[in-house]
Structure formats: C-alpha cells, structure tokens
Design an enzyme around this catalytic site. Structure first.
Site, PDB file in Angstrom:
ATOM      1  N   HIS A   1     -38.572  12.055  26.668  1.00 19.16           N
ATOM      2  CA  HIS A   1     -37.770  11.063  25.948  1.00 19.16           C
ATOM      3  C   HIS A   1     -37.954   9.675  26.563  1.00 19.16           C
ATOM      4  O   HIS A   1     -38.150   8.687  25.855  1.00 19.16           O
ATOM      5  CB  HIS A   1     -36.285  11.442  25.996  1.00 19.16           C
ATOM      6  CG  HIS A   1     -35.928  12.588  25.118  1.00 19.16           C
ATOM      7  ND1 HIS A   1     -34.767  12.626  24.392  1.00 19.16           N
ATOM      8  CD2 HIS A   1     -36.573  13.752  24.850  1.00 19.16           C
ATOM      9  CE1 HIS A   1     -34.699  13.759  23.703  1.00 19.16           C
ATOM     10  NE2 HIS A   1     -35.789  14.466  23.981  1.00 19.16           N
TER      11      HIS A   1
ATOM     12  N   THR B   1      -3.810  14.216   5.937  1.00 20.75           N
ATOM     13  CA  THR B   1      -2.867  14.118   7.049  1.00 20.75           C
ATOM     14  C   THR B   1      -3.082  15.175   8.118  1.00 20.75           C
ATOM     15  O   THR B   1      -2.879  14.914   9.308  1.00 20.75           O
ATOM     16  CB  THR B   1      -1.425  14.179   6.507  1.00 20.75           C
ATOM     17  OG1 THR B   1      -1.244  13.106   5.571  1.00 20.75           O
ATOM     18  CG2 THR B   1      -0.400  14.038   7.618  1.00 20.75           C
TER      19      THR B   1
ATOM     20  N   ARG C   1       0.881  -1.173   0.000  1.00 20.71           N
ATOM     21  CA  ARG C   1       0.000   0.000   0.000  1.00 20.71           C
ATOM     22  C   ARG C   1       0.916   1.220   0.000  1.00 20.71           C
ATOM     23  O   ARG C   1       1.760   1.358   0.881  1.00 20.71           O
ATOM     24  CB  ARG C   1      -0.877   0.019   1.246  1.00 20.71           C
ATOM     25  CG  ARG C   1      -1.806   1.246   1.319  1.00 20.71           C
ATOM     26  CD  ARG C   1      -2.276   1.516   2.727  1.00 20.71           C
ATOM     27  NE  ARG C   1      -1.180   1.931   3.596  1.00 20.71           N
ATOM     28  CZ  ARG C   1      -1.270   2.007   4.925  1.00 20.71           C
ATOM     29  NH1 ARG C   1      -2.375   1.668   5.537  1.00 20.71           N
ATOM     30  NH2 ARG C   1      -0.224   2.408   5.642  1.00 20.71           N
TER      31      ARG C   1
END
EC number: 2.3.3.14
Length: 361
Positions: A282, A162, A128
């Site tokens: 909720h 990166t 790779r």
C-alpha cells in the site's frame, strides 16, 4: 443541505452537557464549515441551555438557527424568547405511543399538534414538524398528520428513523411517499443498526433536501449520521462543494475535547488512522499516487498522510523516512528493513531516528 444537531441531539449523548460558551464555540465552528441549519438545543431543558441558545442567536451567523420543542405552548414560548427563526416541533403518532405513552386518540394528538404549530406560526416562527418514530408509525396516522401539516403551512417535515433499524430500501420508499405531499423533507437517521449514513443517502435519493447530522455521530444511544461522512458523501458523490471539508478534522477534535468522548482510530474521515498506511504494498503505491488507496487525498480534509512503520513495512517505507533524514543509501535500506521486520514493536519517528543512529555508528 445539512442540519447539524450536535448542540441538540449530540447533547443527548450520555455524559455530554455543554456550557453556554462551549455551545457558542461549536456553533461558530459549524458556521465556518457552512452547514445550512444549526439545531441549537432544546431551550426548555434548563436555564444553561437557554442562555447558550440566546448567546448563539446574538451572533450574526449565516446558518439558520432552529430550536427543539415538544408540542407544548410553554416549550414554544422558550423558543420565541430565545430569538431563533425556526422551531422543530415533534410528537409521536404511532398507535403504540398514543395508547401507552400519551393515553390519547389520534384526533386528540392532531389537535395538540395543530395548536402548537398555529401558535408557533402566529409568533413568526418557521416550523419543522417531526412525527417522531416516523418509520414505525402506521401510514394512516402519518398521512393525516402530514396533511394537517400541509394545511397549516409547515415549512419542513422530518422523516425520523428514531430507533435506527429501518432497511434503507424501505426508508427510501417512505421518504418518496412523504415528498409527494409537497412539503420539503428532512431526514433524521439513527445509527442503532449501523445504517444511519445509508438511510440518509437513500433519503436524498428519495427526494429529501436536508439531512440531520452531528459531529462525531453523537446522539442518543448509537447516535445519528456523522457530519464529516455525510458532507463528504455530498462532495464525492453529488458534487456539492459548498462545505469546508478542510475544517472537519478540526471540529471533530474540538468536540472530542469538549465532550471527553474519543473516536475509534479507524473512524472514517476524522479518525487518527483514516489516512494512515501500513502494508508495504500500500505504501509503495500511495507514494506514487495517493489515489491508489485514498478515495480523496488527505489534503482535501486538511490532514497529513501518515506512513506507519512496523514489520509490515517494505523498502519504500524505509526509503521514504530515510530520505526525510537526507540519507540515500540502498544498502542501508536493506539493513534497516531487516531490523524493522525482526521487531514486534512499531517504530515511531523518534525510535526510527534512534535506530538509524545506532546502526550508523
């Protein structure tokens, strides 16, 4: 497919250094989840890392094992000795890197990369190649590197964000351009701007077939894509059901224990609050059907749903816990709810039981 890099990128987290035994323990857990690749580390870093990689390679794992390497023959020698099948060779090709870091021309850099890839291939390794900082590298430099990689029959190429600042739409466009060269593509997305998962998804949409991830999103600086999140995205949005979602919480806890790095309670999927419900409205809805406030039920992840008790509670919250104690008394529900709402403190299970006993006597 998933490449998990907890043992390489994850070990670049400040404060994280695995022992060989810890490295093996994590690799075995990743293999149980079913990740396709495990990036086992950079064997040239230290003897300890090399020993750990060899230990993993001695096991009969289903995952493909890949070791990290600079574009240096001596680094690749360590990979060869480590008995793994794949090597991940990286080199930065941006004009800034070539001028300031390496002090070499693009032609010289391509020659160095070529020698490294050929050496790895000659020794039976699958390769790779990562043009480091892909997203900020000039296209002409990338184009020449990718064409070289194709000529040398590189097995995969990785598009790396990166520094983690690329916009997802731009990342999608770049990945599509790289995919057009006909080499299978990985994406490696950093999270410096909180866009790692979004960029990984756009990479998939652009044609990438492998996403790099780490347990708990570990890695340099702000880390990379979180394993639990990308695996769940693949399951929920793409119908990929080959990974063990029920093991994600377990490996998250294990890696937290090994690294000493705790997660925020509200961390997606594996955080302590990920399946905790507090507001009375909720809770009332979730008790009828979890899908009202859970995109997937907690049980899919091997987790238990938690109902939190404090002054936001409603009758259904109180009723839920009283029924666990075998109490079905609507008047007492009102009495206890009034007590809970008058307190600024949460009611743990022990405190809840204590309060029930106090009010009942």
């Amino acid at each position: 497919m998933i490449l998990d890099s907890t043992l390489r990128e994850g070990e670049q987290t400040p404060g994280v250094n695995y022992s060989p035994e810890q490295r093996l323990r994590i690799a075995l857990a990743l293999d149980e989840i079913g990740v396709d690749f495990i990036e086992v580390g950079h064997p040239a870093v230290s003897k300890d890392v090399f020993i750990g990689i060899k230990l993993i390679a001695s096991q009969d794992l289903n995952a493909n094992l890949l070791a990290h390497s600079r574009a240096l023959l001596e680094d690749i020698d360590y990979v060869i000795q480590a008995d793994v099948e794949w090597v991940g060779i990286f080199f930065c090709l941006s004009n800034a890197c070539l001028r300031k870091r390496f002090r070499m021309s693009l032609s010289q850099a391509l020659e160095r990369i070529s020698k490294a890839i050929e050496y790895a291939k000659d020794h039976g390794l699958k390769v790779r190649f990562t043009p480091e900082d892909t997203t900020r590298t000039e296209w002409e430099n990338l184009r020449r590197a990718i064409e070289l990689a194709k000529e040398l029959k590189v097995d995969r190429i990785s598009v790396a964000d990166t520094t983690g600042g690329t916009h997802p739409l731009r990342f999608y466009t770049l990945v599509k351009k790289v995919v057009n060269f006909g080499i299978p593509v990985n994406v490696h997305c950093h999270n410096d701007l909180g866009l790692a998962l979004a960029n990984a998804i756009m990479g998939i949409e652009g044609g990438a077939t492998v996403v790099d991830a780490t347990v708990n999103g570990l890695g340099e600086r702000a880390g990379i894509v979180d394993l639990a999140q990308i695996v769940t995205v693949l399951y929920y949005h793409y119908g990929v059901k080959k990974y063990r979602l029920d093991k994600l919480y377990e490996i998250s806890r294990m890696v937290s224990e090994i690294t000493g790095i705790a997660l925020q309670p509200n961390y997606p999927i594996v955080g302590e609050n990920a399946f905790t419900h507090k507001a009375g409205l909720h809770v009332s809805a979730v008790l009828k059907d979890p899908r009202f406030y859970e995109f997937l039920p907690a049980e899919v992840f091997g987790r238990e749903r938690t109902i939190y008790v404090d002054r936001f509670a409603g009758k259904d919250t109180i009723r839920y816990y009283l029924q666990k104690l075998g109490i079905n008394d609507e008047e007492f529900v009102k009495v206890l709810l009034k007590r809970v709402k008058s307190s600024r403190e949460p009611f743990t299970w022990d405190k809840f039981i204590e309060e029930v006993r106090r009010l009942k006597t």
